[in-house]
Design a protein around this motif. Structure first.
Motif, mmCIF file in Angstrom:
data_model
loop_
_atom_site.group_PDB
_atom_site.id
_atom_site.type_symbol
_atom_site.label_atom_id
_atom_site.label_comp_id
_atom_site.label_asym_id
_atom_site.label_seq_id
_atom_site.Cartn_x
_atom_site.Cartn_y
_atom_site.Cartn_z
ATOM 1 N N ASP A 87 0.618 -1.433 -0.026
ATOM 2 C CA ASP A 87 -0.043 -0.073 0.152
ATOM 3 C C ASP A 87 1.214 1.133 0.068
ATOM 4 O OD1 ASP A 87 -2.329 -1.147 0.726
ATOM 5 O OD2 ASP A 87 -2.067 -1.302 2.144
ATOM 6 N N HIS A 88 2.261 1.451 0.510
ATOM 7 C CA HIS A 88 2.697 2.290 0.848
ATOM 8 C C HIS A 88 3.637 2.761 -0.641
ATOM 9 C CE1 HIS A 88 6.182 5.195 1.759
ATOM 10 N NE2 HIS A 88 7.017 3.823 1.270
ATOM 11 N N TYR A 89 4.029 1.623 -1.682
ATOM 12 C CA TYR A 89 4.366 1.884 -3.085
ATOM 13 C C TYR A 89 3.026 2.265 -3.878
ATOM 14 C CZ TYR A 89 8.949 -0.225 -0.383
ATOM 15 O OH TYR A 89 9.918 0.126 -0.267
ATOM 16 N N GLY A 90 2.101 2.036 -3.343
ATOM 17 C CA GLY A 90 1.088 2.296 -4.619
ATOM 18 C C GLY A 90 1.025 3.763 -4.580
ATOM 19 N N ALA A 91 0.843 3.661 -2.429
ATOM 20 C CA ALA A 91 0.850 5.878 -2.502
ATOM 21 C C ALA A 91 2.051 6.084 -3.483
ATOM 22 C CB ALA A 91 0.478 5.575 -1.137
ATOM 23 N N LEU A 92 2.959 5.946 -3.783
ATOM 24 C CA LEU A 92 3.990 6.509 -3.343
ATOM 25 C C LEU A 92 3.794 6.978 -4.914
ATOM 26 C CD1 LEU A 92 6.451 7.686 -2.984
ATOM 27 C CD2 LEU A 92 7.911 5.436 -3.668
ATOM 28 N N ILE A 93 3.641 5.887 -5.566
ATOM 29 C CA ILE A 93 2.840 5.855 -7.054
ATOM 30 C C ILE A 93 2.546 6.896 -7.522
ATOM 31 C CG2 ILE A 93 2.827 4.605 -9.361
ATOM 32 C CD1 ILE A 93 4.049 1.628 -7.640
ATOM 33 N N HIS A 94 1.202 6.631 -6.953
ATOM 34 C CA HIS A 94 0.049 7.546 -7.717
ATOM 35 C C HIS A 94 0.816 9.234 -6.647
ATOM 36 C CE1 HIS A 94 -2.916 4.602 -8.539
ATOM 37 N NE2 HIS A 94 -2.374 4.237 -7.653
ATOM 38 N N HIS A 95 1.465 9.471 -5.930
ATOM 39 C CA HIS A 95 2.175 11.220 -5.422
ATOM 40 C C HIS A 95 2.864 11.235 -6.466
ATOM 41 C CE1 HIS A 95 3.652 13.538 -2.815
ATOM 42 N NE2 HIS A 95 4.856 13.033 -3.555
ATOM 43 N N LEU A 96 3.586 10.570 -6.863
ATOM 44 C CA LEU A 96 5.101 10.685 -7.789
ATOM 45 C C LEU A 96 4.203 11.010 -9.022
ATOM 46 C CD1 LEU A 96 8.069 8.646 -7.248
ATOM 47 C CD2 LEU A 96 7.432 10.511 -6.383
ATOM 48 N N SER A 97 3.223 10.048 -9.704
ATOM 49 C CA SER A 97 2.118 10.918 -10.808
ATOM 50 C C SER A 97 1.753 11.733 -10.745
ATOM 51 C CB SER A 97 1.496 8.962 -11.019
ATOM 52 O OG SER A 97 1.485 8.183 -11.237
ATOM 53 N N LEU A 98 1.053 12.178 -9.786
ATOM 54 C CA LEU A 98 0.066 13.006 -9.222
ATOM 55 C C LEU A 98 1.297 14.210 -9.267
ATOM 56 C CD1 LEU A 98 -2.427 14.825 -8.141
ATOM 57 C CD2 LEU A 98 -2.157 14.718 -6.328
ATOM 58 N N VAL A 99 2.384 14.821 -9.168
ATOM 59 C CA VAL A 99 3.304 15.789 -9.044
ATOM 60 C C VAL A 99 3.794 15.829 -10.150
ATOM 61 C CG1 VAL A 99 5.967 16.309 -8.480
ATOM 62 C CG2 VAL A 99 4.178 14.582 -6.858
ATOM 63 N N ARG A 100 3.962 15.017 -11.384
ATOM 64 C CA ARG A 100 4.252 14.948 -12.561
ATOM 65 C C ARG A 100 3.177 15.602 -13.442
ATOM 66 N NH1 ARG A 100 7.867 12.649 -16.818
ATOM 67 N NH2 ARG A 100 7.084 12.096 -17.984
ATOM 68 N N ASN A 101 2.564 14.730 -13.300
ATOM 69 C CA ASN A 101 1.366 15.195 -14.299
ATOM 70 C C ASN A 101 1.198 17.122 -14.075
ATOM 71 O OD1 ASN A 101 1.105 13.344 -15.584
ATOM 72 N ND2 ASN A 101 -1.435 12.841 -14.003
ATOM 73 N N LYS A 102 0.784 17.603 -12.584
ATOM 74 C CA LYS A 102 1.236 18.421 -12.204
ATOM 75 C C LYS A 102 2.391 20.166 -12.580
ATOM 76 C CE LYS A 102 1.672 21.652 -8.211
ATOM 77 N NZ LYS A 102 2.039 21.782 -6.920
ATOM 78 N N ARG A 103 2.610 19.030 -12.858
ATOM 79 C CA ARG A 103 4.659 19.871 -13.990
ATOM 80 C C ARG A 103 4.184 19.908 -15.270
ATOM 81 N NH1 ARG A 103 9.904 17.999 -11.474
ATOM 82 N NH2 ARG A 103 10.763 19.720 -12.524
#
Length: 223
Positions: A87-103
């Motif tokens: 669950d931690h690594y799944g959350a990390l993937i979504h977090h990094l994807s969100l940051v990338r999309n935002k940029r």
């Protein structure tokens, strides 16, 4: 693949000619999303292209998945900061994807805004129709506000900053009239700008018409 649509927005910018805009392909949708939680808020354009809209929807989905996984970790009595499970690594993937999309979204909006602001120096305060058609409603508002701010400053200092980006050799220029404009009141005289007539005009008077020639809506053109 996470981030594919967002990267396409950036590729669109890179593939455009320098200083030129591609159409925003407006959809009549109004939105003011805040999907970034602790990452901060991005108030996106009210009129969205299909691709831009898709990236926004992906951001919303990543945000929901991220929050769901964090709640799951907390419900299991685990420490969100130290837990290292699926669950931690799944959350990390979504977090990094969100940051990338935002940029990517910010890069797309910011770079288009820079090009739009440059039009005030190249074209003038009134954009021709073929440029206006490429702007979203919000981008058009941004150009008008920027133009109004610049005009207010010019009036305050008494110097038109949009004229003569390169110091001229002569205050007068020779021009040929391409369209019949009739009698025009200029700064030092009244001139009958009939089609195909030739005139020596102050550069400051002719500049706005020359700018329109630049974007292929000619009224006057320099020799």
């Amino acid at each position: 693949m996470h981030g594919r649509q967002a990267s396409q927005l950036v590729k669109e910018l890179a593939s455009s000619e320098k200083g030129q805009l591609k159409p925003f392909n407006m959809q009549h949708n109004t939105c003011n999303f805040n999907v970034f939680g602790s990452l901060g808020m991005l108030h996106v354009l009210r009129f969205l292209s299909d691709l831009f809209d898709q990236v926004i929807e992906q951001c919303e989905q990543h945000h929901l998945e991220l929050q769901s996984l964090i709640r799951k970790i907390q419900d299991e009595g685990l420490d969100v900061q130290t837990t290292r499970n699926a669950d931690h690594y799944g959350a990390l993937i979504h977090h990094l994807s969100l940051v990338r999309n935002k940029r990517c979204l910010l890069a797309y909006v910011y770079n288009r805004a820079e090009i739009i602001r440059s039009f005030i120096w190249k074209v003038g305060p009134v954009l021709p129709e073929e440029i206006q058609e490429k702007l979203s409603h919000t981008e058009g508002d941004h150009f008008r506000r920027y133009s109004a701010s610049l005009n207010s400053y010019v009036q305050e200092v008494g110097v038109d900053l949009t004229l003569d980006m390169v110091p001229p050799k002569d205050p007068y220029i020779k021009v040929r009239v391409l369209d019949d404009m009739g009698a025009i009141v200029l700064s030092d005289k009244t001139a009958n700008l009939a089609r195909h007539s030739m005139h020596f005009l102050r550069r400051t008077d002719a500049e706005q018409y020359i700018a329109q020639v630049f974007i292929r809506l000619p009224s006057l053109v320099m020799f």
